[in-house]
Design a protein around this motif. Sequence first.
Motif, PDB file in Angstrom:
ATOM      1  N   ILE A  69       0.816  -1.213   0.000  1.00 40.01           N
ATOM      2  CA  ILE A  69       0.000   0.000   0.000  1.00 40.01           C
ATOM      3  C   ILE A  69       0.852   1.267   0.000  1.00 40.01           C
ATOM      4  O   ILE A  69       1.888   1.339   0.673  1.00 40.01           O
ATOM      5  CB  ILE A  69      -0.963   0.004   1.196  1.00 40.01           C
ATOM      6  N   THR A  70       0.423   2.250  -0.784  1.00 39.70           N
ATOM      7  CA  THR A  70       1.055   3.567  -0.799  1.00 39.70           C
ATOM      8  C   THR A  70      -0.029   4.626  -0.731  1.00 39.70           C
ATOM      9  O   THR A  70      -1.139   4.451  -1.249  1.00 39.70           O
ATOM     10  CB  THR A  70       1.890   3.794  -2.076  1.00 39.70           C
ATOM     11  N   VAL A  71       0.295   5.733  -0.064  1.00 38.78           N
ATOM     12  CA  VAL A  71      -0.615   6.877   0.038  1.00 38.78           C
ATOM     13  C   VAL A  71       0.138   8.103  -0.452  1.00 38.78           C
ATOM     14  O   VAL A  71       1.198   8.446   0.083  1.00 38.78           O
ATOM     15  CB  VAL A  71      -1.093   7.095   1.492  1.00 38.78           C
ATOM     16  N   ASN A  72      -0.385   8.746  -1.481  1.00 33.39           N
ATOM     17  CA  ASN A  72       0.275   9.909  -2.059  1.00 33.39           C
ATOM     18  C   ASN A  72      -0.717  11.061  -2.183  1.00 33.39           C
ATOM     19  O   ASN A  72      -1.922  10.850  -2.382  1.00 33.39           O
ATOM     20  CB  ASN A  72       0.844   9.582  -3.451  1.00 33.39           C
TER      21      ASN A  72
ATOM     22  N   ILE B 163      -5.651  16.245  -3.846  1.00 32.81           N
ATOM     23  CA  ILE B 163      -5.998  14.945  -4.408  1.00 32.81           C
ATOM     24  C   ILE B 163      -5.153  13.877  -3.722  1.00 32.81           C
ATOM     25  O   ILE B 163      -3.926  13.890  -3.816  1.00 32.81           O
ATOM     26  CB  ILE B 163      -5.799  14.897  -5.919  1.00 32.81           C
ATOM     27  N   ILE B 164      -5.807  12.977  -3.020  1.00 31.58           N
ATOM     28  CA  ILE B 164      -5.119  11.910  -2.293  1.00 31.58           C
ATOM     29  C   ILE B 164      -5.393  10.586  -2.998  1.00 31.58           C
ATOM     30  O   ILE B 164      -6.540  10.261  -3.325  1.00 31.58           O
ATOM     31  CB  ILE B 164      -5.600  11.843  -0.834  1.00 31.58           C
ATOM     32  N   SER B 165      -4.308   9.826  -3.222  1.00 31.15           N
ATOM     33  CA  SER B 165      -4.421   8.534  -3.901  1.00 31.15           C
ATOM     34  C   SER B 165      -3.921   7.428  -2.984  1.00 31.15           C
ATOM     35  O   SER B 165      -2.874   7.565  -2.342  1.00 31.15           O
ATOM     36  CB  SER B 165      -3.601   8.530  -5.200  1.00 31.15           C
ATOM     37  N   VAL B 166      -4.669   6.352  -2.927  1.00 32.36           N
ATOM     38  CA  VAL B 166      -4.288   5.154  -2.166  1.00 32.36           C
ATOM     39  C   VAL B 166      -4.277   3.996  -3.150  1.00 32.36           C
ATOM     40  O   VAL B 166      -5.276   3.748  -3.839  1.00 32.36           O
ATOM     41  CB  VAL B 166      -5.288   4.864  -1.036  1.00 32.36           C
ATOM     42  N   ARG B 167      -3.148   3.269  -3.190  1.00 31.66           N
ATOM     43  CA  ARG B 167      -3.054   2.162  -4.144  1.00 31.66           C
ATOM     44  C   ARG B 167      -2.375   0.957  -3.506  1.00 31.66           C
ATOM     45  O   ARG B 167      -1.438   1.095  -2.732  1.00 31.66           O
ATOM     46  CB  ARG B 167      -2.289   2.581  -5.396  1.00 31.66           C
ATOM     47  N   SER B 168      -2.862  -0.204  -3.867  1.00 29.06           N
ATOM     48  CA  SER B 168      -2.232  -1.474  -3.518  1.00 29.06           C
ATOM     49  C   SER B 168      -2.664  -2.502  -4.539  1.00 29.06           C
ATOM     50  O   SER B 168      -3.858  -2.799  -4.660  1.00 29.06           O
ATOM     51  CB  SER B 168      -2.638  -1.934  -2.114  1.00 29.06           C
ATOM     52  N   VAL B 169      -1.704  -3.042  -5.268  1.00 26.62           N
ATOM     53  CA  VAL B 169      -2.016  -4.085  -6.242  1.00 26.62           C
ATOM     54  C   VAL B 169      -2.442  -5.358  -5.517  1.00 26.62           C
ATOM     55  O   VAL B 169      -3.444  -5.990  -5.852  1.00 26.62           O
ATOM     56  CB  VAL B 169      -0.805  -4.360  -7.151  1.00 26.62           C
TER      57      VAL B 169
ATOM     58  N   GLY C 242      -5.896  -4.954  -4.025  1.00 29.82           N
ATOM     59  CA  GLY C 242      -6.943  -4.479  -4.917  1.00 29.82           C
ATOM     60  C   GLY C 242      -7.497  -3.131  -4.526  1.00 29.82           C
ATOM     61  O   GLY C 242      -8.691  -2.877  -4.676  1.00 29.82           O
ATOM     62  N   LEU C 243      -6.608  -2.243  -4.020  1.00 28.71           N
ATOM     63  CA  LEU C 243      -7.035  -0.906  -3.609  1.00 28.71           C
ATOM     64  C   LEU C 243      -6.656   0.127  -4.663  1.00 28.71           C
ATOM     65  O   LEU C 243      -5.510   0.184  -5.111  1.00 28.71           O
ATOM     66  CB  LEU C 243      -6.381  -0.511  -2.284  1.00 28.71           C
ATOM     67  N   ASP C 244      -7.613   0.930  -5.048  1.00 29.88           N
ATOM     68  CA  ASP C 244      -7.359   2.065  -5.936  1.00 29.88           C
ATOM     69  C   ASP C 244      -8.381   3.140  -5.579  1.00 29.88           C
ATOM     70  O   ASP C 244      -9.535   3.093  -6.001  1.00 29.88           O
ATOM     71  CB  ASP C 244      -7.487   1.656  -7.397  1.00 29.88           C
ATOM     72  N   ILE C 245      -7.952   4.089  -4.754  1.00 32.18           N
ATOM     73  CA  ILE C 245      -8.846   5.121  -4.221  1.00 32.18           C
ATOM     74  C   ILE C 245      -8.276   6.491  -4.542  1.00 32.18           C
ATOM     75  O   ILE C 245      -7.083   6.728  -4.375  1.00 32.18           O
ATOM     76  CB  ILE C 245      -9.001   4.978  -2.687  1.00 32.18           C
ATOM     77  N   ARG C 246      -9.127   7.394  -4.993  1.00 36.63           N
ATOM     78  CA  ARG C 246      -8.745   8.791  -5.193  1.00 36.63           C
ATOM     79  C   ARG C 246      -9.855   9.675  -4.643  1.00 36.63           C
ATOM     80  O   ARG C 246     -11.029   9.472  -4.952  1.00 36.63           O
ATOM     81  CB  ARG C 246      -8.499   9.109  -6.668  1.00 36.63           C
ATOM     82  N   VAL C 247      -9.452  10.627  -3.816  1.00 35.69           N
ATOM     83  CA  VAL C 247     -10.431  11.554  -3.252  1.00 35.69           C
ATOM     84  C   VAL C 247      -9.918  12.979  -3.393  1.00 35.69           C
ATOM     85  O   VAL C 247      -8.711  13.223  -3.486  1.00 35.69           O
ATOM     86  CB  VAL C 247     -10.720  11.255  -1.765  1.00 35.69           C
TER      87      VAL C 247
ATOM     88  N   VAL D 104     -15.281  11.558  -3.332  1.00 36.90           N
ATOM     89  CA  VAL D 104     -14.641  10.334  -3.809  1.00 36.90           C
ATOM     90  C   VAL D 104     -14.663  10.348  -5.332  1.00 36.90           C
ATOM     91  O   VAL D 104     -15.733  10.304  -5.954  1.00 36.90           O
ATOM     92  CB  VAL D 104     -15.354   9.087  -3.260  1.00 36.90           C
ATOM     93  N   LEU D 105     -13.479  10.396  -5.920  1.00 37.46           N
ATOM     94  CA  LEU D 105     -13.360  10.408  -7.376  1.00 37.46           C
ATOM     95  C   LEU D 105     -13.344   9.002  -7.950  1.00 37.46           C
ATOM     96  O   LEU D 105     -13.816   8.770  -9.070  1.00 37.46           O
ATOM     97  CB  LEU D 105     -12.080  11.154  -7.774  1.00 37.46           C
ATOM     98  N   HIS D 106     -12.779   8.078  -7.172  1.00 38.79           N
ATOM     99  CA  HIS D 106     -12.725   6.682  -7.618  1.00 38.79           C
ATOM    100  C   HIS D 106     -12.496   5.811  -6.392  1.00 38.79           C
ATOM    101  O   HIS D 106     -11.719   6.170  -5.505  1.00 38.79           O
ATOM    102  CB  HIS D 106     -11.585   6.471  -8.627  1.00 38.79           C
ATOM    103  N   SER D 107     -13.169   4.668  -6.328  1.00 37.88           N
ATOM    104  CA  SER D 107     -12.936   3.751  -5.204  1.00 37.88           C
ATOM    105  C   SER D 107     -13.088   2.308  -5.668  1.00 37.88           C
ATOM    106  O   SER D 107     -14.163   1.895  -6.100  1.00 37.88           O
ATOM    107  CB  SER D 107     -13.897   4.040  -4.044  1.00 37.88           C
ATOM    108  N   GLU D 108     -11.984   1.597  -5.597  1.00 34.65           N
ATOM    109  CA  GLU D 108     -11.955   0.165  -5.875  1.00 34.65           C
ATOM    110  C   GLU D 108     -11.333  -0.508  -4.658  1.00 34.65           C
ATOM    111  O   GLU D 108     -10.194  -0.214  -4.295  1.00 34.65           O
ATOM    112  CB  GLU D 108     -11.133  -0.131  -7.127  1.00 34.65           C
ATOM    113  N   ILE D 109     -12.084  -1.396  -4.014  1.00 33.88           N
ATOM    114  CA  ILE D 109     -11.636  -2.021  -2.773  1.00 33.88           C
ATOM    115  C   ILE D 109     -11.816  -3.528  -2.901  1.00 33.88           C
ATOM    116  O   ILE D 109     -12.941  -4.039  -2.882  1.00 33.88           O
ATOM    117  CB  ILE D 109     -12.408  -1.468  -1.562  1.00 33.88           C
TER     118      ILE D 109
END
Length: 246
Positions: free
Chosen positions: A125-128, A133-139, A142-147, A205-210
């Motif tokens: 997981i990474t948080v940038n 605009i905050i992005s959370v990702r983890s392959v 299965g995390l892909d979040i942008r707010v 929430v611009l995008h949320s995949e969990i």
Amino acid sequence: MLAFLKNHPFAVEAFFESSLVLTYAFPVAVLEPLLPPQLEPDVFQDQWAFIAIAIVKTKSLRPKGFPAFMGNDFVLTGYRVFVRYTNSKGKRLRGLYILKSETDRKKMQFLGNLFTHYRYTTTDITVNGEKDIISVRSVASGLDIRVDAGDADATLPQGSPFNNWKEARRFAGPLPFTFTCNEQSDEVLIIEGVRENWTPAPVSVLHSEIGFLHHPALQGGRLANAFIIRQIPYYWKKGKTDIWRR
């Protein structure tokens, strides 16, 4: 001895650089089977129960009272159900039940599973953040979040069961208590969190995949709200054991 260690034997403190929480609403019947018998879902409008996904950037996490330089920085992800528990004195407590926890470091996985029952695993997981605009990702997870944390006109997600942000804030987390239940007895471990100046701010929430929410048992969920808090101290008290009265 190991069982004792897992029961939060000492207080822990940390500084939250940020805590982003997305809450999903499910029909009550979907989440009830996920809970131990000591707990019941915290219900809204007699039909909705909730899972919160919290992504927390912690700084200097350490046993309470230790100097900050002895702490460690981690990203923590928790998947928690909003619940209620009636303690042995008949008092109704509102809190969270943890289904799963993740972190970005093996050290936190080891320590977390040594001193808690929170089921930590390590993930990528990474948080940038770029401006608001905050992005959370983890392959792996299965995390892909942008707010957008800077949208002063943020609206509730489409399909949210809440009518306004005031209603939604009741399910923003974290709540005062977290519960762990013993599967072989009526013991309930209660961990109380303490914070100051906790004012969750709504985000768009611009995008949320969990990935966690794709489990076959979790059907009928919908995004209900999303909040963020930034730059606050936080600590958890030593765990206390209560005996559930059936």
